[in-house]
Design a protein around this motif. Structure first.
Motif, PDB file in Angstrom:
ATOM      1  N   GLU A   9     -35.835 -17.547  13.732  1.00 45.35           N
ATOM      2  CA  GLU A   9     -37.112 -17.327  14.392  1.00 45.35           C
ATOM      3  C   GLU A   9     -37.902 -16.351  13.528  1.00 45.35           C
ATOM      4  O   GLU A   9     -37.321 -15.418  12.948  1.00 45.35           O
ATOM      5  CB  GLU A   9     -36.873 -16.744  15.791  1.00 45.35           C
ATOM      6  N   ALA A  10     -39.203 -16.549  13.399  1.00 46.37           N
ATOM      7  CA  ALA A  10     -40.065 -15.663  12.622  1.00 46.37           C
ATOM      8  C   ALA A  10     -40.908 -14.831  13.580  1.00 46.37           C
ATOM      9  O   ALA A  10     -41.536 -15.379  14.485  1.00 46.37           O
ATOM     10  CB  ALA A  10     -40.962 -16.478  11.699  1.00 46.37           C
ATOM     11  N   LYS A  11     -40.913 -13.520  13.359  1.00 47.93           N
ATOM     12  CA  LYS A  11     -41.694 -12.610  14.199  1.00 47.93           C
ATOM     13  C   LYS A  11     -42.470 -11.637  13.332  1.00 47.93           C
ATOM     14  O   LYS A  11     -41.929 -11.052  12.403  1.00 47.93           O
ATOM     15  CB  LYS A  11     -40.778 -11.820  15.147  1.00 47.93           C
ATOM     16  N   HIS A  12     -43.733 -11.475  13.663  1.00 46.83           N
ATOM     17  CA  HIS A  12     -44.602 -10.542  12.936  1.00 46.83           C
ATOM     18  C   HIS A  12     -45.095  -9.467  13.900  1.00 46.83           C
ATOM     19  O   HIS A  12     -45.351  -9.737  15.073  1.00 46.83           O
ATOM     20  CB  HIS A  12     -45.812 -11.282  12.360  1.00 46.83           C
ATOM     21  N   THR A  13     -45.239  -8.252  13.377  1.00 46.80           N
ATOM     22  CA  THR A  13     -45.891  -7.182  14.114  1.00 46.80           C
ATOM     23  C   THR A  13     -46.697  -6.338  13.140  1.00 46.80           C
ATOM     24  O   THR A  13     -46.336  -6.216  11.970  1.00 46.80           O
ATOM     25  CB  THR A  13     -44.873  -6.298  14.878  1.00 46.80           C
ATOM     26  N   ASP A  14     -47.776  -5.782  13.633  1.00 48.25           N
ATOM     27  CA  ASP A  14     -48.550  -4.850  12.822  1.00 48.25           C
ATOM     28  C   ASP A  14     -48.084  -3.423  13.053  1.00 48.25           C
ATOM     29  O   ASP A  14     -48.562  -2.501  12.401  1.00 48.25           O
ATOM     30  CB  ASP A  14     -50.050  -4.975  13.147  1.00 48.25           C
ATOM     31  N   GLY A  15     -47.128  -3.249  13.963  1.00 49.63           N
ATOM     32  CA  GLY A  15     -46.583  -1.927  14.252  1.00 49.63           C
ATOM     33  C   GLY A  15     -45.463  -1.552  13.297  1.00 49.63           C
ATOM     34  O   GLY A  15     -45.207  -2.231  12.298  1.00 49.63           O
ATOM     35  N   ASP A  16     -44.766  -0.461  13.634  1.00 45.36           N
ATOM     36  CA  ASP A  16     -43.673   0.023  12.790  1.00 45.36           C
ATOM     37  C   ASP A  16     -42.305  -0.262  13.404  1.00 45.36           C
ATOM     38  O   ASP A  16     -41.295   0.277  12.974  1.00 45.36           O
ATOM     39  CB  ASP A  16     -43.824   1.523  12.527  1.00 45.36           C
ATOM     40  N   ARG A  17     -42.288  -1.132  14.421  1.00 42.46           N
ATOM     41  CA  ARG A  17     -41.028  -1.519  15.071  1.00 42.46           C
ATOM     42  C   ARG A  17     -41.183  -2.913  15.657  1.00 42.46           C
ATOM     43  O   ARG A  17     -42.291  -3.359  15.923  1.00 42.46           O
ATOM     44  CB  ARG A  17     -40.636  -0.520  16.155  1.00 42.46           C
ATOM     45  N   ILE A  18     -40.033  -3.569  15.848  1.00 45.25           N
ATOM     46  CA  ILE A  18     -40.040  -4.905  16.439  1.00 45.25           C
ATOM     47  C   ILE A  18     -39.170  -4.874  17.688  1.00 45.25           C
ATOM     48  O   ILE A  18     -38.052  -4.363  17.646  1.00 45.25           O
ATOM     49  CB  ILE A  18     -39.579  -5.988  15.425  1.00 45.25           C
ATOM     50  N   ARG A  19     -39.693  -5.373  18.788  1.00 45.22           N
ATOM     51  CA  ARG A  19     -38.972  -5.361  20.060  1.00 45.22           C
ATOM     52  C   ARG A  19     -38.058  -6.577  20.184  1.00 45.22           C
ATOM     53  O   ARG A  19     -38.413  -7.679  19.774  1.00 45.22           O
ATOM     54  CB  ARG A  19     -39.965  -5.341  21.229  1.00 45.22           C
ATOM     55  N   GLN A  20     -36.910  -6.369  20.776  1.00 39.34           N
ATOM     56  CA  GLN A  20     -35.926  -7.439  20.963  1.00 39.34           C
ATOM     57  C   GLN A  20     -36.489  -8.562  21.829  1.00 39.34           C
ATOM     58  O   GLN A  20     -36.216  -9.730  21.587  1.00 39.34           O
ATOM     59  CB  GLN A  20     -34.657  -6.861  21.592  1.00 39.34           C
ATOM     60  N   ASN A  21     -37.287  -8.219  22.823  1.00 35.60           N
ATOM     61  CA  ASN A  21     -37.753  -9.229  23.782  1.00 35.60           C
ATOM     62  C   ASN A  21     -38.846 -10.152  23.242  1.00 35.60           C
ATOM     63  O   ASN A  21     -39.333 -11.011  23.973  1.00 35.60           O
ATOM     64  CB  ASN A  21     -38.202  -8.573  25.085  1.00 35.60           C
TER      65      ASN A  21
END
Length: 183
Positions: free
Chosen positions: A82-94
Motif C-alpha cells: 500500500e502507498a501512503k503519503h503525508t506532508d507531516g513528519d509522521r504517518i498514522r497506522q490507521n
C-alpha cells in the motif's frame, strides 16, 4: 459551508498522493524492464452511474479497495504493498483501511513480501515491512511512526527512480527457470 482552507489542503494532499503513486509505478516499470519484478497498480473500484452529453463519465468510488500494488518478483514470490503519503513528519497506522489490512495479512500468510510504502513530503521515501506496521503500538508505544522511527526503512533513489525493491531478499537467486537470471 465547506472550509476553503481544508479543501485546498485536501486537494494538495490528493495530488501529492497521486504523484507518489506515479513515481512508484515508474519504479515498477524500471523493475519490469530489468526483469526483476512485475508489479501492477490495483485499479480503484469505480461505479459508473452515467454520462453527460459531452461524454464525461459520472460515477463514484464504491468502497476503499485493495492495497495499491501487487505482483511477483523474479524468484516467483508474491509482493503486495500500500502507498501512503503525508506532508507531516509522521504517518498514522490507521491510514491503512480494514480491507487493505485484511488483504496484506492474507498475502503475508501465503508468503508474499508485504509492505507499506511511505512518502514524507515527496522528499523522503520508506518501505515499512507489514509485520512492523502491524506492531507499531508494541514497537514504538504509539500507533504512528515518526521520521526517526521510519529511518531504518528509508529507500534510496537513483536517476529519479525510487528503488522500492532495493534490499528485498529473494528466496533463491540461482533458480534455473527464474526470470532473475535473464535480467
Amino acid at each position: 459551508m465547506p472550509d476553503p482552507r481544508r479543501q485546498l489542503v485536501g486537494r494538495r494532499s490528493k495530488a501529492s498522493g497521486e504523484t507518489f503513486e506515479r513515481w512508484i509505478s515508474n519504479a515498477c516499470e524500471f523493475y519490469l524492464q530489468n526483469g526483476w519484478a512485475h508489479i501492477e497498480k490495483t485499479p480503484e473500484p469505480f461505479h459508473i452511474t452515467g454520462k453527460d452529453r459531452d461524454g464525461t463519465v459520472k460515477g463514484y468510488y464504491e468502497k476503499k479497495g485493495q492495497p495499491d500494488y501487487k505482483g511477483i518478483l523474479c524468484d516467483g514470490t508474491g509482493i503486495m504493498f500500500e502507498a501512503k503519503h503525508t506532508d507531516g513528519d509522521r504517518i498514522r497506522q490507521n491510514v491503512v483501511t480494514d480491507t487493505q489490512w485484511e488483504s496484506l495479512d492474507i498475502y503475508e500468510k501465503f508468503g508474499a513480501h508485504c509492505y507499506v510504502m511511505v512518502s514524507l513530503g515527496l522528499t523522503k521515501f520508506y518501505r515499512v515491512p507489514w509485520a512492523t506496521w502491524k506492531k507499531m503500538k508494541e514497537l514504538f508505544c504509539h500507533k504512528f511512526m515518526t521520521e526517526q522511527e521510519l529511518e531504518p526503512y528509508r529507500l534510496q533513489e537513483k536517476q529519479c527512480t525510487i528503488l522500492i525493491l532495493e534490499g528485498v531478499e529473494l528466496k533463491d537467486e540461482n533458480t534455473e527457470n527464474g526470470a532473475c537470471n535473464k535480467a
